[in-house]
Design a protein around this motif. Structure first.
Motif, PDB file in Angstrom:
ATOM      1  N   ASN A  92      -3.958  -9.658   2.537  1.00 55.10           N
ATOM      2  CA  ASN A  92      -5.006  -9.252   3.478  1.00 55.10           C
ATOM      3  C   ASN A  92      -6.064 -10.347   3.623  1.00 55.10           C
ATOM      4  O   ASN A  92      -6.570 -10.600   4.722  1.00 55.10           O
ATOM      5  N   GLU A  93      -6.394 -11.017   2.527  1.00 53.60           N
ATOM      6  CA  GLU A  93      -7.399 -12.085   2.573  1.00 53.60           C
ATOM      7  C   GLU A  93      -6.905 -13.293   3.364  1.00 53.60           C
ATOM      8  O   GLU A  93      -7.715 -14.068   3.897  1.00 53.60           O
ATOM      9  N   GLY A 120      -7.958  -2.947  -3.275  1.00 62.10           N
ATOM     10  CA  GLY A 120      -8.747  -3.233  -4.469  1.00 62.10           C
ATOM     11  C   GLY A 120      -9.109  -1.984  -5.249  1.00 62.10           C
ATOM     12  O   GLY A 120      -8.860  -1.887  -6.465  1.00 62.10           O
ATOM     13  N   LYS A 168     -10.225  -5.437   8.027  1.00 60.01           N
ATOM     14  CA  LYS A 168     -10.012  -6.195   6.796  1.00 60.01           C
ATOM     15  C   LYS A 168     -10.796  -5.577   5.641  1.00 60.01           C
ATOM     16  O   LYS A 168     -10.287  -5.470   4.519  1.00 60.01           O
ATOM     17  N   ASN A 169     -12.031  -5.159   5.917  1.00 56.84           N
ATOM     18  CA  ASN A 169     -12.852  -4.571   4.854  1.00 56.84           C
ATOM     19  C   ASN A 169     -12.267  -3.263   4.334  1.00 56.84           C
ATOM     20  O   ASN A 169     -12.287  -2.993   3.126  1.00 56.84           O
ATOM     21  N   ASN A 186       0.823  -1.210   0.000  1.00 56.59           N
ATOM     22  CA  ASN A 186       0.000   0.000   0.000  1.00 56.59           C
ATOM     23  C   ASN A 186       0.861   1.267   0.000  1.00 56.59           C
ATOM     24  O   ASN A 186       0.587   2.234  -0.719  1.00 56.59           O
ATOM     25  N   TYR A 189      -9.144  -2.389   4.323  1.00 58.00           N
ATOM     26  CA  TYR A 189      -7.946  -2.673   3.526  1.00 58.00           C
ATOM     27  C   TYR A 189      -8.307  -3.293   2.179  1.00 58.00           C
ATOM     28  O   TYR A 189      -7.567  -3.133   1.203  1.00 58.00           O
ATOM     29  N   ARG A 190      -9.424  -4.000   2.123  1.00 61.84           N
ATOM     30  CA  ARG A 190      -9.916  -4.439   0.814  1.00 61.84           C
ATOM     31  C   ARG A 190     -10.181  -3.227  -0.078  1.00 61.84           C
ATOM     32  O   ARG A 190      -9.905  -3.245  -1.284  1.00 61.84           O
ATOM     33  N   PHE A 234      -3.642  -7.263  -1.620  1.00 61.84           N
ATOM     34  CA  PHE A 234      -5.037  -7.681  -1.458  1.00 61.84           C
ATOM     35  C   PHE A 234      -5.104  -9.152  -1.066  1.00 61.84           C
ATOM     36  O   PHE A 234      -5.846  -9.535  -0.147  1.00 61.84           O
TER      37      PHE A 234
END
Length: 447
Positions: free
Chosen positions: A419-420, A310, A302-303, A243, A305-306, A416
Motif C-alpha cells: 500500500n505504501e 496496520g 491509502k490512509n 487483507n 488501508y493503512r 502494508f
C-alpha cells in the motif's frame, strides 16, 4: 440489451437499492455452512468434501469477474444483473436436482460452478454505475451495495435453517430448500434488473464540489488492459489478497477457533455461544463495509488501508499474545479484524477509481477480484493446515493457532508495504480524451 439510460429527473438514490437486491441475494454464499452438516449426514461426505461447492464458488467468482469484467462494462449493469440472476438461480436449481438424486457432483457443479459465475458477474455488476452516479462519495456508494454481500448471510442463515427444519434434513429436504432459494432469489434479483439505470454519458456529475466534478471528468482515465500492466494494479492486488486472507482465515474457522482458545479454561465456550460469535462476526463484516468505506471518502483510501493492514496486524498480535486469557479481548479483536475485512472489499472500487478513473473501473475491479479467489483458498488452507499439524504434534487449545496467527501478521505487513508503494498512475497509461469521448458517444447511440 441496450444500456438503461436514466430519464431526466431520475433520482440516483434508486440505484443503491437495485444493487442491494443483487448483493443481498448472492451474499447467501457466506451461509453455505448451514448446509454442510445435513449434506455430510445425508450423502456421507467428509468436511472437506462438503466445503467444495463454496470453495469452487469463490474461485469462479474471481475468475468470472476477471474474464467478464470488460463485457460487463460494455453491456452495462442491467445485462450483468440479468446474467447473474440466471446463473445464480440456475445453480440452486441444479443443486436441488443433485440433492434429490443424491448426485453430489451435480451440487458442486450447480452451486459452485454455475452459481459461482453468477456470484462474480453479480458482484461487479453495479460497481462502475454506482461510482458514476456518486462521484462525490464513491466509497459510500459502493459500500452500500457491497454491504449487502456481507449481510446476505444474516438473512440466509436463519432462513435456510428454518427450511431444513420444516422440510427435513435428508436429501429430499435439502433439495426443497435449494429449490425455494433458487426461485425466491430469481424474483428478488429481478427487482434490480428492472430498477437499475446509468447516467447519460454526456451529463455532468450529478453532485459534488467543483473540484470533485473536475476530478470525475478530467482525472486519470485508464483502460482495463493498460491497468493490469501498471505496478499500481499489482500493489493493490497484493493489498486486497493479504487483507482478505487474514480476514477469511478467521471467518472460516471462527466457531472452532473460539472453542479451542477457551477449551482449557474454567469457562469453556458452548456450541450456541460459538454460533452467536459467528453471527457477530457477520454483523461486523457488514458494518465495516459501509462504515469504513464511507470513512475513506473523508480520510483517503491509502490512509484507511493503512488502518486495515496496520491495526489488523496489531489485533492479531493481541489475540496471539493475550487472546486465551480474556474472552472480551478475543471477541473485540476478532470483530475489528472482520470489520477491516469487509471494509477492504467495499473500499477497493473507490481506490481503483482514484487511481484509474471511471472509464473501465468495473472491468479493472473484475480483474482485481482474482486476489479474492487466491485468498479464498489461501486463508482457510493456512489456518486449517497449521491447526491440523499442531494437533498431530500433540498441542491443543490456543497453541493450535499460534503459528497461523503469526503468518497472518506477516501477510498483513506485506500488504502494508504494498500500500505504501502505490503512487499515481503515469500519464503514459492514460486514455486519450478523444478516445474516451468516442466510446461515450457509441454507448449513447447503443442505448
Amino acid at each position: 440489451m441496450a444500456l438503461p439510460l436514466a430519464p431526466p429527473g431520475w433520482s440516483r438514490w434508486l440505484v443503491p437499492p437495485a444493487a442491494l437486491s443483487v448483493h443481498l441475494s448472492i451474499g447467501q454464499a457466506y451461509a453455505w455452512s448451514v448446509f454442510k452438516p445435513p449434506l455430510e449426514a445425508a450423502l456421507g461426505l467428509s468436511g472437506t468434501q462438503s466445503a467444495l461447492p463454496f470453495q469452487l464458488g469463490i474461485v469462479m467468482l474471481g475468475l468470472s469477474a476477471a474474464f467478464g469484467g470488460t463485457l460487463v462494462e460494455r453491456r452495462g449493469p442491467r445485462w450483468a444483473m440479468a446474467v447473474a440472476l440466471c446463473c445464480f438461480s440456475s445453480g440452486f436449481l441444479l443443486a436441488a436436482l443433485g440433492a434429490w438424486t443424491e448426485q453430489y457432483w451435480l451440487i458442486v457443479f450447480g452451486y459452485g460452478f454455475v452459481g459461482g459465475i453468477g456470484l462474480g458477474i453479480g458482484y461487479i455488476s453495479p460497481v462502475s454505475t454506482l461510482i458514476k452516479w456518486f462521484p462525490d462519495r464513491p466509497g459510500m456508494a459502493t459500500g452500500i451495495a457491497i454491504m449487502g454481500f456481507g449481510g446476505g448471510a444474516l438473512i440466509a442463515s436463519p432462513w435456510s435453517a428454518q427450511m431444513l427444519e420444516s422440510f427435513g434434513a435428508d436429501s429430499g429436504g435439502i433439495a426443497m430448500a435449494f429449490l425455494v432459494h433458487g426461485v425466491t432469489y430469481a424474483v428478488f434479483m429481478s427487482l434490480g434488473v428492472l430498477l437499475v439505470r446509468v447516467p447519460r454519458p454526456s451529463a455532468a456529475p450529478v453532485t459534488g464540489t467543483p473540484a470533485e466534478q473536475a476530478t470525475a471528468t478530467t482525472g486519470p482515465q485508464v483502460s482495463a488492459n493498460s491497468a493490469v500492466r501498471t505496478p499500481q494494479f499489482w500493489c493493490l492486488w497484493i493489498v486486497l489478497c493479504m487483507n482478505v486472507t487474514a480476514g477469511i482465515g478467521i471467518l472460516e474457522k471462527a466457531a472452532p477457533m473460539i472453542t479451542d482458545f477457551f477449551a482449557d479454561t474454567s469457562t469453556p465456550v458452548s456450541a450456541s455461544a460459538a454460533a452467536g460469535f459467528v453471527a457477530l462476526l457477520s454483523a461486523a463484516n457488514m458494518a465495516g463495509r459501509i462504515g469504513w468505506s464511507s470513512t475513506s471518502d473523508l480520510i483517503g483510501r491509502k490512509n484507511v488501508y493503512r488502518l486495515y493492514l496496520g491495526a489488523g496486524a496489531l489485533m492479531y498480535l493481541l489475540i496471539a499474545s493475550f487472546g486465551d486469557s480474556s474472552k472480551p479481548l478475543f471477541i473485540c479483536c476478532a470483530l475489528v479484524i472482520l470489520s477491516f475485512y469487509g471494509g477492504g472489499f467495499a473500499t477497493i472500487p473507490a481506490y481503483l477509481k482514484d487511481l484509474f478513473g471511471t472509464y473501465q473501473v468495473g472491468a479493472i475491479h473484475g480483474r482485481l477480484l482474482t486476489a479474492w479467489s487466491t485468498a479464498g483458498v489461501l486463508g482457510p488452507l493456512i489456518v486449517n493446515w497449521v491447526a491440523d499439524s499442531q494437533k498431530d504434534a500433540g498441542k491443543s487449545g490456543s497453541s493450535l493457532y499460534g503459528l497461523s496467527l503469526g503468518i497472518m501478521i506477516g501477510l498483513l505487513l506485506v500488504g502494508f508495504v504494498a500500500n505504501e508503494l502505490i503512487r499515481p498512475v503515469h500519464q503514459r497509461h492514460h486514455v486519450p480524451a478523444q478516445r474516451k469521448a468516442s466510446d461515450d458517444d457509441l454507448a449513447a447511440k447503443s442505448a
